[in-house]
Design an enzyme around this catalytic site. Structure first.
Site, PDB file in Angstrom:
ATOM      1  N   GLY A  46     -29.383 -32.222   0.559  1.00  0.00           N
ATOM      2  CA  GLY A  46     -28.628 -32.318  -0.901  1.00  0.00           C
ATOM      3  C   GLY A  46     -28.375 -34.186  -1.668  1.00  0.00           C
ATOM      4  O   GLY A  46     -28.800 -35.021  -0.873  1.00  0.00           O
ATOM      5  N   GLN A  51     -25.267 -41.170  -5.572  1.00  0.00           N
ATOM      6  CA  GLN A  51     -26.175 -41.577  -4.677  1.00  0.00           C
ATOM      7  C   GLN A  51     -26.889 -42.877  -5.317  1.00  0.00           C
ATOM      8  O   GLN A  51     -27.578 -43.405  -4.624  1.00  0.00           O
ATOM      9  CB  GLN A  51     -26.192 -40.661  -3.425  1.00  0.00           C
ATOM     10  CG  GLN A  51     -24.907 -39.841  -2.902  1.00  0.00           C
ATOM     11  CD  GLN A  51     -25.585 -38.930  -1.544  1.00  0.00           C
ATOM     12  OE1 GLN A  51     -25.639 -37.847  -2.417  1.00  0.00           O
ATOM     13  NE2 GLN A  51     -26.125 -39.107  -1.152  1.00  0.00           N
ATOM     14  N   CYS A  96     -24.651 -37.950   6.205  1.00  0.00           N
ATOM     15  CA  CYS A  96     -25.083 -38.427   4.677  1.00  0.00           C
ATOM     16  C   CYS A  96     -25.936 -39.710   4.244  1.00  0.00           C
ATOM     17  O   CYS A  96     -26.052 -40.792   4.961  1.00  0.00           O
ATOM     18  CB  CYS A  96     -24.111 -39.128   3.945  1.00  0.00           C
ATOM     19  SG  CYS A  96     -23.643 -39.228   2.052  1.00  0.00           S
ATOM     20  N   GLU A 139     -21.037 -31.952  -1.601  1.00  0.00           N
ATOM     21  CA  GLU A 139     -22.095 -33.091  -2.741  1.00  0.00           C
ATOM     22  C   GLU A 139     -20.900 -32.619  -3.856  1.00  0.00           C
ATOM     23  O   GLU A 139     -21.365 -34.289  -4.834  1.00  0.00           O
ATOM     24  CB  GLU A 139     -23.152 -32.201  -3.595  1.00  0.00           C
ATOM     25  CG  GLU A 139     -24.248 -32.619  -2.166  1.00  0.00           C
ATOM     26  CD  GLU A 139     -24.860 -33.568  -1.791  1.00  0.00           C
ATOM     27  OE1 GLU A 139     -24.011 -34.140  -2.461  1.00  0.00           O
ATOM     28  OE2 GLU A 139     -25.214 -32.925  -0.785  1.00  0.00           O
TER      29      GLU A 139
END
Ligand code: GNR
Ligand code: NI
Length: 191
Positions: A46, A51, A96, A139
């Site tokens: 994801g 990001q 992450c 997310e």
């Protein structure tokens, strides 16, 4: 299409809420394609727009990609909102891309219903379970300025944040981690 550079912790953008997408334009569709290319290049399941430094409420997911046959099932979500969550919780060892090499168990609702716009600007709804439910919540947290370390104990969070702050100071980039300790040591000597 382009692979975009990742925003790595510590970075104030990761603590900032993103802005709603006002209109689903060609630019938005291009950005979603670049986000997918970046997610696949980084082997993520994801990616939220923040990001890659895009402060818009949108994200991409592919929890089914198989490296062997290269089969892809990309999903795109614009202005997603959780409209229902199960009472039942489920725990997953989360990672992450903005916190490279760090993992922690996070407990979240096992199932969620999410309302969103697709890339044509059409309202959709999805009932997600399993890894998709976990990933969607991870997310959606990102676009609210929240990250997985906000769900763990302060002690664990501080350990992860301190290590990443040190890595950034020493110029340790994720791809280079562990490859060339001397470069980092030389930098350390300069400090
Ligand atoms: O690649 C990722 N894997 C992952 C594993 C468990 C729970 C969430 C995720 S999302 C993460 C990519 C990422 O950082 N998305 O924001
Ligand atoms: Ni993440």
């Amino acid at each position: 299409m382009a692979v975009l550079p990742l925003v790595i912790s510590p970075d104030p953008r990761l603590k900032t809420a993103s802005k709603p997408v006002e209109a689903v334009t060609d630019e938005v569709r291009r950005q979603l394609e670049d986000m997918l290319e970046t997610m696949y290049a980084e082997h993520g399941i994801g990616l939220a727009a923040v990001q890659v430094g895009i402060m818009k409420r949108m994200l991409v997911i592919d929890v089914e990609q198989r490296e062997e046959d290269g089969k892809r099932t990309p999903m795109k979500f614009i202005n997603p909102e959780i409209i229902w969550e199960s009472e039942e919780l489920s725990s997953y060892n989360e990672g992450c891309l903005s916190f490279p090499s760090h993992y922690a168990d996070v407990e979240r609702p096992a199932e969620v219903k999410v309302k969103y716009l697709d890339e044509k600007g059409v309202q959709k709804e999805i009932h997600a379970k399993g890894l998709l439910a976990t990933c969607l919540q991870h997310e959606i947290d990102h676009i609210n300025g929240v990250t997985f370390v906000d769900h763990i104990s302060r002690v664990k969070r501080d350990i992860i944040l301190r290590k990443l702050a040190k890595d950034k100071k020493l110029g340790v980039v994720p791809e280079k981690r562990g490859e060339n300790p001397y470069a980092a040591k030389e930098k350390q000597a300069e400090l």
